[in-house]
Scaffold this motif. Structure first.
Motif: not given
Length: 272
Positions: A31-38, A91-93, A104-108, A198-203
């Protein structure tokens, strides 16, 4: 096998949805879980899917935290039955309930007790004692509603505004335009944005652009791929293909309403 449930109106500014993944998947199904900012908290109410890279083995009747993802995550089912329940924060909720340095917890993927005392070792077991999905959600919502009144934590209004603008413009708004609207220097804006999302605005903008592209592809066919790419804000089809591959692990054809006959789609997609 997979279903979603919306939060109550009091929690909807912070929580995107509750979800449940339950059933008897084919052994070895990927199963591929796609990134969505959450970000997610996941409760394993039985066996769970596991990451392909093996960084974390989720055990039954435990609570886990899934940090913001900037690329897809590939999971595999190595059990006859799977049962997981999740809380997905906007995001930010999450900052309304817990103050975490999300950059510090991105992709963790870590145990929940490493980031919060909300969910003790017995919380997942308590959810298992309930007979249905709705009753389990009720327990979770009571916990978060109580926290709203108990703790005076606030989401950053400048970051909330920036997120809303990026989402509204489907990731195509220049970062410099956001900096001017918010009246912060770029370094301070990026620091606060990373802390809260967890992201820069660009990412984050790239992820929102990708999400919009996937939505467009799901109603498109292979003969109008170029117009889909341009409408989503990409230069051309190769640019679209590179971003889709990086974010999802597959090609644009896997999302098309009518896939290319040369492309055999074998992955199941669940948006994170």
């Amino acid at each position: 096998m997979y279903k979603e449930y919306p939060p109550c109106s009091l929690l909807s500014p912070y929580i995107d949805k509750y979800w449940e993944f339950k059933g008897n998947p084919e052994y070895g199904m990927r199963i591929n879980i796609l990134p969505d900012g959450c970000t997610d908290f996941i409760f394993t109410l039985g066996e769970a899917t596991q990451t392909v890279d093996g960084r974390l083995t989720m055990k039954p009747y435990r609570s886990y935290f899934i940090g913001p993802m900037n690329s897809y995550s590939e999971l595999v089912a190595y059990a006859e039955t799977v049962h997981m329940l999740g809380v997905r924060f906007l995001p930010s909720g999450l900052s309304r309930f817990i103050q975490l340095p999300l950059h510090e917890l991105t992709n963790q993927r870590i145990c929940a007790d490493e980031v919060t005392n909300f969910f003790d070792a017995s919380f997942a077991e308590r959810l298992c004692e309930e007979d249905n999905f709705g009753d389990r959600i009720k327990i979770i919502e009571e916990l978060f509603i109580k926290s709203l009144y108990k703790y005076d934590l606030q989401t950053d209004p400048q970051i909330a505004f920036a997120i809303e603008q990026i989402n509204r413009h489907q990731g195509k708004l220049p970062v410099q335009s956001l900096v001017e609207d918010i009246c912060l220097c770029q370094r301070q804006f990026e620091r606060k944005f990373k802390m809260n999302t967890g992201y820069t605005p660009k990412i984050y903008s790239r992820i929102m652009q990708f999400k919009n592209a996937v939505d467009l592809l799901r109603s498109a066919t292979c003969d109008n791929l170029l117009s889909t790419a341009v409408h989503a804000g990409y230069y051309d089809v190769p640019h679209l293909s590179r971003e889709i591959k990086r974010m999802s692990g597959n090609t644009p054809y896997s999302f098309l309403a009518l896939p290319s006959p040369e492309e055999e789609v074998t992955l199941t997609y669940i948006e994170a």
